[in-house]
Design a protein around this motif. Structure first.
Motif, short mmCIF file in Angstrom:
data_model
loop_
_atom_site.label_atom_id
_atom_site.label_comp_id
_atom_site.label_asym_id
_atom_site.label_seq_id
_atom_site.Cartn_x
_atom_site.Cartn_y
_atom_site.Cartn_z
N LEU A 95 -3.87 6.71 -0.63
CA LEU A 95 -2.77 7.54 -1.12
C LEU A 95 -2.72 8.83 -0.30
CD1 LEU A 95 -0.56 7.94 -3.31
CD2 LEU A 95 -2.31 9.15 -4.65
N VAL A 96 -1.65 8.99 0.45
CA VAL A 96 -1.44 10.19 1.28
C VAL A 96 -0.53 11.14 0.52
CG1 VAL A 96 -0.46 11.07 3.42
CG2 VAL A 96 -1.79 8.94 3.44
N LEU A 97 -0.98 12.39 0.38
CA LEU A 97 -0.22 13.38 -0.39
C LEU A 97 0.10 14.60 0.47
CD1 LEU A 97 -2.30 13.37 -3.72
CD2 LEU A 97 -0.05 12.31 -3.34
N ALA A 108 5.97 17.38 -0.53
CA ALA A 108 5.45 16.97 -1.83
C ALA A 108 5.37 15.45 -1.94
CB ALA A 108 6.32 17.51 -2.97
N ASP A 109 5.72 14.75 -0.87
CA ASP A 109 5.86 13.30 -0.95
C ASP A 109 4.51 12.60 -1.02
OD1 ASP A 109 5.14 13.87 1.64
OD2 ASP A 109 6.58 12.52 2.58
N ALA A 110 4.56 11.33 -1.41
CA ALA A 110 3.37 10.50 -1.54
C ALA A 110 3.64 9.16 -0.88
CB ALA A 110 3.01 10.31 -3.01
N TRP A 111 2.65 8.68 -0.15
CA TRP A 111 2.76 7.41 0.57
C TRP A 111 1.52 6.58 0.32
CZ3 TRP A 111 6.97 5.96 3.65
CH2 TRP A 111 7.96 6.96 3.81
N SER A 112 1.69 5.27 0.33
CA SER A 112 0.58 4.36 0.10
C SER A 112 0.43 3.44 1.31
CB SER A 112 0.85 3.52 -1.16
OG SER A 112 -0.21 2.62 -1.40
N THR A 117 -3.02 -5.38 4.41
CA THR A 117 -1.88 -5.81 5.22
C THR A 117 -1.43 -4.74 6.20
OG1 THR A 117 -0.33 -5.02 3.53
CG2 THR A 117 -1.03 -7.32 3.38
N TRP A 118 -2.04 -3.55 6.13
CA TRP A 118 -1.64 -2.39 6.93
C TRP A 118 -0.14 -2.14 6.80
CZ3 TRP A 118 -5.56 0.41 7.57
CH2 TRP A 118 -6.80 -0.12 7.90
N THR A 119 0.28 -2.04 5.53
CA THR A 119 1.69 -1.82 5.22
C THR A 119 1.88 -0.48 4.53
OG1 THR A 119 2.09 -4.19 4.96
CG2 THR A 119 3.69 -2.70 3.96
N TRP A 120 2.82 0.31 5.04
CA TRP A 120 3.20 1.57 4.40
C TRP A 120 4.24 1.33 3.32
CZ3 TRP A 120 0.64 5.87 4.70
CH2 TRP A 120 -0.03 6.25 5.86
N THR A 121 4.09 2.06 2.19
CA THR A 121 5.06 2.04 1.11
C THR A 121 5.28 3.46 0.62
OG1 THR A 121 4.23 -0.13 0.41
CG2 THR A 121 5.64 1.07 -1.13
N LYS A 122 6.54 3.85 0.45
CA LYS A 122 6.82 5.16 -0.15
C LYS A 122 6.42 5.08 -1.62
CE LYS A 122 8.59 9.35 -0.33
NZ LYS A 122 10.05 9.57 -0.27
N SER A 123 5.53 5.98 -2.04
CA SER A 123 5.02 5.95 -3.40
C SER A 123 5.94 6.74 -4.34
CB SER A 123 3.61 6.56 -3.44
OG SER A 123 3.17 6.74 -4.77
#
Length: 214
Positions: A95-97, A108-112, A117-123
């Motif tokens: 979880l990137v904050l 302020a965004d969050a990403w997972s 699978t080395w897949t980015w998802t907007k959290s």
């Protein structure tokens, strides 16, 4: 004793203010940071299967990546002890904050990032307020954020993320650490969250604080 490692493989660009997350005993994931010219959003893995011969690997992730940034945090959440995972494929997401982009905007965004699978998802776990140069630790299954820069000043509140979302942490007592950024933190089962040092509006800091009962 200190010893200088000499990993093989494609070495990442020199950087600072990045994150490094252990997703298993054999895998450290580096994300983002700032090079001499601009913030970055690349992902690199240091494979530690053979400690005498670590190997860098550049990861080509799937999905829309986060904007290039520095001074963010990256924690494993939901909770799984890294030592319990045999490989990156068995770990939860990173979880990137927050962080800061090249324009100077604090995020302020969050990403997972899912290592299997080395897949980015907007959290959907966007922070209540922007933060960079903050700290984030997993304490009792929740992500606890303290300090940093919010774009307007140096907040001293504690925020926590659990399965229900973000909320303030009410701390008993009258003592509060002075506002700071660029500090370091650690989570300890017997203590809660430890905070050391950092920079205030006027000076570098040398103090140590702990907060329990989170």
């Amino acid at each position: 004793a200190w010893s200088k490692a000499a990993p093989s493989g494609p070495v990442p660009t020199a950087r600072n203010s990045h994150s490094a997350t252990m997703v298993s005993p054999e895998c450290m994931v580096v994300f983002g940071g700032a090079s001499e010219s601009a913030p970055l959003n690349d992902v690199h893995v240091l494979a530690l299967g053979d400690l005498s011969a670590p190997v860098w690997q550049a990861v080509q992730c799937q999905g829309l990546p986060p904007a290039p940034r520095e001074m963010h945090t990256a924690t494993l959440w939901p909770v799984v002890e890294a030592e319990a995972a045999e490989s990156a494929a068995q770990t939860p997401s990173i979880l990137v904050l927050g962080g800061r982009v090249e324009s100077g905007e604090v995020l302020a965004d969050a990403w997972s990032l899912t290592p299997s699978t080395w897949t980015w998802t907007k959290s959907g776990h966007t922070m209540p307020t922007p933060r960079c140069a903050h700290v984030a630790e997993v304490v009792d299954s929740q992500v606890v954020v303290f300090g940093g820069i919010d774009g307007a000043g140096l907040p001293t509140d504690l925020m926590a993320l659990d399965d229900a979302g973000w909320g303030p942490v009410e701390v008993t007592g009258n003592a509060t650490p002075p506002a700071r950024f660029g500090h370091a933190s650690a989570a300890a089962k017997s203590v809660g969250m430890l905070i050391f040092g950092g920079i205030s509006l006027t000076e570098d800091l040398l103090d140590t604080w702990s907060v329990s009962g989170l």
